[in-house]
Design a protein around this motif. Structure first.
Motif, short mmCIF file in Angstrom:
data_model
loop_
_atom_site.label_atom_id
_atom_site.label_comp_id
_atom_site.label_asym_id
_atom_site.label_seq_id
_atom_site.Cartn_x
_atom_site.Cartn_y
_atom_site.Cartn_z
N TYR A 75 0.84 -1.34 0.12
CA TYR A 75 -0.05 -0.01 0.15
C TYR A 75 0.71 1.20 -0.18
CZ TYR A 75 0.20 0.99 5.24
OH TYR A 75 0.67 1.30 6.45
N TYR A 76 0.13 2.33 0.24
CA TYR A 76 0.79 3.74 -0.23
C TYR A 76 1.93 3.99 0.67
CZ TYR A 76 -2.57 4.69 3.61
OH TYR A 76 -3.36 4.33 4.60
N ARG A 77 2.59 3.30 1.63
CA ARG A 77 3.36 3.77 2.56
C ARG A 77 4.80 3.33 2.19
NH1 ARG A 77 1.26 7.78 4.85
NH2 ARG A 77 -0.30 7.26 6.52
N SER A 143 -6.17 2.25 -3.52
CA SER A 143 -6.24 2.93 -2.40
C SER A 143 -6.97 2.40 -1.38
CB SER A 143 -6.97 4.35 -2.74
OG SER A 143 -5.98 5.09 -3.37
N THR A 145 -8.60 0.44 1.78
CA THR A 145 -7.46 -0.25 2.60
C THR A 145 -7.68 -1.72 2.74
OG1 THR A 145 -9.00 0.35 4.15
CG2 THR A 145 -7.33 1.68 4.09
N GLY A 186 -1.49 -1.58 6.67
CA GLY A 186 -1.30 -0.64 7.91
C GLY A 186 -2.01 -1.49 9.12
N ASN A 187 -1.63 -1.07 10.35
CA ASN A 187 -2.38 -1.66 11.39
C ASN A 187 -3.99 -1.50 11.47
OD1 ASN A 187 -1.36 1.11 11.88
ND2 ASN A 187 -2.68 1.16 13.70
N ALA A 188 -4.34 -0.53 11.00
CA ALA A 188 -5.87 -0.14 11.12
C ALA A 188 -6.48 -1.13 9.92
CB ALA A 188 -6.09 1.43 10.91
N SER A 189 -5.66 -1.06 9.04
CA SER A 189 -6.58 -1.90 7.69
C SER A 189 -6.57 -3.24 7.97
CB SER A 189 -5.49 -1.65 6.46
OG SER A 189 -5.65 -0.26 6.19
N ASP A 216 1.52 1.89 13.17
CA ASP A 216 1.67 3.27 13.84
C ASP A 216 0.83 3.62 14.97
OD1 ASP A 216 -0.27 3.70 12.30
OD2 ASP A 216 0.82 4.99 10.77
N TYR A 218 -2.33 3.96 14.40
CA TYR A 218 -3.32 4.90 14.19
C TYR A 218 -3.80 4.37 12.71
CZ TYR A 218 -2.90 8.49 17.91
OH TYR A 218 -2.69 8.83 18.93
N GLY A 219 -5.03 4.67 12.27
CA GLY A 219 -5.75 4.55 11.11
C GLY A 219 -6.30 6.02 11.10
N HIS A 293 -1.13 11.67 8.57
CA HIS A 293 -1.39 10.69 7.83
C HIS A 293 -1.33 10.95 6.44
CE1 HIS A 293 -4.26 7.56 6.05
NE2 HIS A 293 -4.71 8.58 5.23
C1 LIG Z 1 -12.10 0.70 2.15
C2 LIG Z 1 -11.21 1.88 2.71
N1 LIG Z 1 -11.79 2.81 3.58
C3 LIG Z 1 -11.43 3.85 4.15
C4 LIG Z 1 -10.25 4.49 3.50
C5 LIG Z 1 -9.92 5.77 3.95
N2 LIG Z 1 -8.52 5.44 4.62
C6 LIG Z 1 -7.40 5.65 3.93
S1 LIG Z 1 -5.94 5.40 4.64
C7 LIG Z 1 -6.88 4.93 6.13
C8 LIG Z 1 -6.43 4.64 7.46
C9 LIG Z 1 -5.22 3.47 7.21
O1 LIG Z 1 -4.54 3.22 8.35
P1 LIG Z 1 -3.54 2.08 8.67
O2 LIG Z 1 -4.00 1.01 7.71
O3 LIG Z 1 -3.14 1.95 9.85
O4 LIG Z 1 -2.42 2.60 7.61
P2 LIG Z 1 -1.54 3.83 8.00
O5 LIG Z 1 -1.91 5.06 6.95
O6 LIG Z 1 -1.67 4.28 9.35
O7 LIG Z 1 0.03 3.42 7.34
C10 LIG Z 1 -8.27 5.17 6.07
C11 LIG Z 1 -9.36 5.01 6.82
C12 LIG Z 1 -9.88 3.92 2.32
N3 LIG Z 1 -8.81 4.42 1.60
N4 LIG Z 1 -10.40 2.83 2.00
#
Ligand SMILES: Cc1ncc(C[n+]2csc(CCOP(=O)(O)OP(=O)(O)O)c2C)c(N)n1
Ligand SMILES: [Mg+2]
Length: 802
Positions: A75-77, A143, A145, A186-189, A216, A218-219, A293
């Motif tokens: 993903y985008y990181r 994009s 998650t 990402g942790n939140a995903s 990290d 956070y999401g 973020h």
């Molecule tokens: C299905 C979906 N829901 C919501 C979003 C909006 N969104 C983009 S990044 C993000 C948080 C992701 O957090 P995490 O997985 O922890 O990755 P981090 O950005 O912290 O590295 C959210 C809610 C999205 N891109 N896709």
């Protein structure tokens, strides 16, 4: 910046130091790109920015064990990782940020995706496959998650299969299945359902997959305590952990700021997955987000002072620096010099990227203003200089500013004629056409490998060919296909042991082995993801979804990932996955749906084929396996027991994808249909003849692509009347067909009466024979609707029926 080292080899201090400082250079460069990138957004030069800051160090460790032939699905990181494997330059980061549409400058998507969505090319310029075994590969990010997970399963599954399967060009993709599929998330995903679905499947199948969780805490603003049970994903996943008795995942945890621990952890993960084919989770903890973020808000809004302070102290780059000094590897002076060089470099590449991006746009503006000046001199009654001055004062113009200005000028001059106006019109047309190639191309395969390359081969019947159940034909055709294409594999719920619920694969697992015809758990999204990943690694997968109604579980991945893949990579990746499902006419709310409109509006980028019988369906599989196209084939549920003649040339005969078929000649009304309702139309047409109505019936066969040889228009020229029949909802696929015929193909001019659509009712179909009769179009409905068109046109000869 290739940073692969043999971690088991003894090395001198000098070599070690060189390696460490190279790694430090990458993370500092990456961080600086993030910082300047954010500034570019805030200053208005770019629209949106999301970066890899705070996640640099673990990505360096990952890159060290990432080998040629391996795949990333992340993903985008991951910008630091992409830089470390030499697949991303600083200039490209900025070109992505500015949305440069030149694929050579912005190789990830030619400006189609927002920055930080990475991939590597899997196709050559002629559409042929690159040898991924010789490359470090990344599937293309999206994009949404967690949506990198389903395809990750297929990328890993391919290695598993390659351990035992060998085919013609398999060596281009594998070295005995030793490739790892590396996921990042990402942790939140990890809260997303597909994450758990894929984890379970990977554990069941024991595939070489390593998932890095960048934690990290956070999401965006939501903390782990509100995201994850026990606030800790690796703890939550402890039930997935392998034991001495039972297979499962290896779960490793490591702090994201510890360079030596990260290197050891990734070495371990790599060994376990590559050699033993055991899936591994690497939970990388204590990461940070130094600049928040993304560019759309600041994290000071939701992080406490203490957390912000903690993040500063535990920033992985800061800790790496301290570690270098504490261990006497380098000193303050040397590090300052490295940091200053990195900053200079990033600034230089940023500027270069901007110049490369803006120069052609400024040139376009110049060309246009020259035309405008000429126009001003000619049409002095109009204050065209105003347009010039408005456009000239924009410091960083977009193409939109220029073209919109020009289109407005044409509107102002609507009552004038001159050569100069014609020149401007020509300029607008030519410029717009160029933009079509840039923004509107490559939704479908435009290479010579697309469906148009498949020639028509008619089914051959001999005089002794007997009629058999349709399902026998499709099974025998699959049998023949599996013998012919050694990279073809078929899988899905109940597809293996019993040969699918309708026995279209009956006995084929015994013949071709349980790797090529196999069962899967009930997990539609990851069945599709598996297919995508396998298709990216040289297989020709047919992923089976038991019923069309259950495709909805996979619709998100189909729509977000598969349907956009070719478009979002500017034609540099393709997943020629075939999705096999069956639908239309069964009975009840969840077993007879025909949500074709839903598919049509979400799956542009995937071919949608709707055969009415099993010979036709077989021909479609045969055609698709001769080309490189993703497609969904919806077999007619009530077609398996219909009797058809079996062709002799199984797996050979083809259907021209995108060609409609005339089923019956007639000259008073054209009835267009497909799939199961087509057969009802055929029956209705017999009675309609008795009522004096001569129907021409057209089976569109394919909704995408659609009626390439314009059979419907040709028919309308003769009949001047149109009825479209299907069992989707009102306004669904029938309206799609109407739009194609009336608007896109200009069919309106041939009509003598209003075109009608006949569909099911707006609700899901009720159960049972009567439920079907009162929910979906029946033969009676078709007769009456077709007749009503005749009645409207000629009431004297066709008096009102009811
Ligand atoms: C299905 C979906 N829901 C919501 C979003 C909006 N969104 C983009 S990044 C993000 C948080 C992701 O957090 P995490 O997985 O922890 O990755 P981090 O950005 O912290 O590295 C959210 C809610 C999205 N891109 N896709
Ligand atoms: Mg996070």
């Amino acid at each position: 910046m290739e940073n692969n080292i043999d971690l088991n080899k003894e090395i001198s201090f000098e070599t070690f130091k060189k390696q460490v400082l190279e790694d430090y250079t990458i993370i500092v460069t990456s961080r600086e790109a993030s910082l300047l990138g954010r500034r570019e957004v805030l200053s208005g030069k770019a629209k949106f920015g999301i970066f890899g800051d705070g996640k640099e160090l673990p990505q360096i460790a990952l890159a060290k064990v990432f080998q040629k032939g391996d795949f990333r699905s992340g993903y985008y990181r991951d910008q630091t990782f992409m830089m470390a494997i030499d697949e991303l330059t600083v200039k490209q980061i900025f070109s992505g940020l500015y949305a440069n549409t030149d694929i050579n400058e912005e190789p990830m998507s030619a400006g189609r995706q927002m920055g930080a969505h990475f991939n590597t090319p899997l196709l050559n310029n002629d559409g042929s496959w690159k040898k991924s075994i010789q490359l470090k590969n990344s599937s293309s990010d999206i994009s949404c998650t967690g949506s990198q997970m389903p395809r990750l399963l297929g990328l890993a599954q391919a290695s598993k299969l390659y351990r035992n399967l060998d085919f013609n060009n398999s060596k281009n993709f594998t070295n005995n299945g030793n490739e790892i599929a590396w996921g990042t998330i990402g942790n939140a995903s990890t809260s997303e359902g597909v994450f758990f679905e894929v984890l379970n499947a990977a554990g069941v199948h024991q595939v070489p997959m390593v998932i890095s969780i960048w934690d990290d805490n956070y999401g965006i603003s939501v903390e782990n305590k509100d995201q994850t049970i026990k606030e800790d994903i690796s703890e939550a996943l402890s039930g997935f952990k392998r034991t001495s008795l039972k297979k499962g995942f290896e779960i490793l945890t490591v702090n994201g700021w510890s360079y030596p621990d990260l290197i050891n952890t990734y070495q371990k993960a790599s060994d376990i997955a590559r050699v033993e084919h055991v899936p591994v989770i690497v939970h990388v903890k204590e990461l940070t987000q130094p600049i928040g973020h993304s560019s759309s808000g600041s994290h000071e809004r939701y992080k406490s002072k203490e957390r912000l302070e903690w993040e500063k102290l535990n920033d992985c780059n800061v800790k790496m620096r301290q570690w270098i000094i504490d261990n006497g590897i380098s000193n303050e002076e040397e590090l300052i010099s490295i940091e200053s060089k990195c900053k200079d470099n990033v600034r230089i590449f940023k500027r270069e990227a901007w110049e490369t991006y803006i120069t052609p746009i400024l040139k376009t503006r110049e060309d246009y203003i020259k035309l405008l000046d000429t126009l001003s001199r000619k049409h002095t009654d109009y204050n065209l200089n105003l347009f010039k001055s408005e456009l000239s004062k924009i410091k960083e113009p977009n193409k939109k500013d220029i073209l919109s200005n020009a289109r407005k000028v044409i509107r102002i001059l609507i009552n004038e004629n001159s050569n100069e106006i014609d020149s401007l019109k020509n300029w607008i047309i030519s410029f717009s056409n160029k933009q079509k190639k840039i923004y509107n191309s490559k939704l479908y395969n435009e290479y010579d490998t697309n469906y148009k390359s498949v020639k028509k081969i008619e089914p051959i019947y001999n005089s002794e060919s007997k009629k058999v159940d349709g399902r026998i034909i499709i099974r025998n055709n699959f049998d023949s296909l599996l013998s012919k294409h050694d990279n073809l594999i078929i899988f899905g719920e109940d597809s293996g042991k019993i040969g699918d619920v309708n026995q279209g694969l009956e006995g084929l697992q015994d013949i071709h082995g349980d790797e090529r015809v196999s069962d899967r758990g009930i997990r539609e999204a990851s069945i599709i993801g598996e297919g995508i990943g396998l298709a990216l690694r040289g297989f020709r997968p047919i992923a089976e979804i038991q019923y069309l109604d259950y495709l909805l579980y996979a619709l998100q991945i189909l729509s977000d990932d598969l349907a956009t893949l070719h478009y979002r990579t500017f034609g540099r990746q393709i997943a020629p996955l075939i999705i096999r499902t069956r639908g239309h006419r069964l009975e009840g709310i969840w077993h007879s749906g025909s949500p074709m409109g839903a598919l049509l509006s979400t799956l542009r980028g995937i071919n949608i084929l709707v055969p009415r019988n099993m010979v036709q369906a077989s021909g479609m599989y045969n055609s698709l396996l001769k080309c490189q196209e993703p497609a969904v084939i919806i077999e007619s549920l009530n077609g398996y027991r219909l009797k058809e003649k079996q062709p002799d040339n199984l797996s050979e005969f083809t259907i021209l994808i995108g060609e409609s078929e005339k089923i019956k000649n007639g000259d008073q009304i054209t009835i267009v249909s497909y799939g199961s309702t087509l057969r009802l139309v055929e029956k209705a047409a017999i009675e309609l003849e008795d009522l004096g109505v001569s129907c021409e019936i057209i089976d569109v066969q394919c909704l995408i692509p659609f009626d390439n040889s314009n059979l419907i228009i040709e028919s309308l020229k003769k009949t001047n009347k149109l009825l479209i029949v299907d069992e989707d909802l009102p306004g669904g696929a029938s309206s799609y067909i109407l739009q194609k015929v009336i608007q896109e193909r200009d069919g309106f001019q041939y009509l003598d009466s209003s075109p009608l659509t006949l569909t099911s009712k707006a609700h899901r179909p009720a159960y049972g024979t009567d439920g079907d009769y009162f929910s979906k179009p029946s033969i009676d409905d078709i007769i009456e609707t077709a007749y009503s068109i005749m009645n409207e046109y000629d009431p004297n000869n066709y008096p009102e029926l009811i």
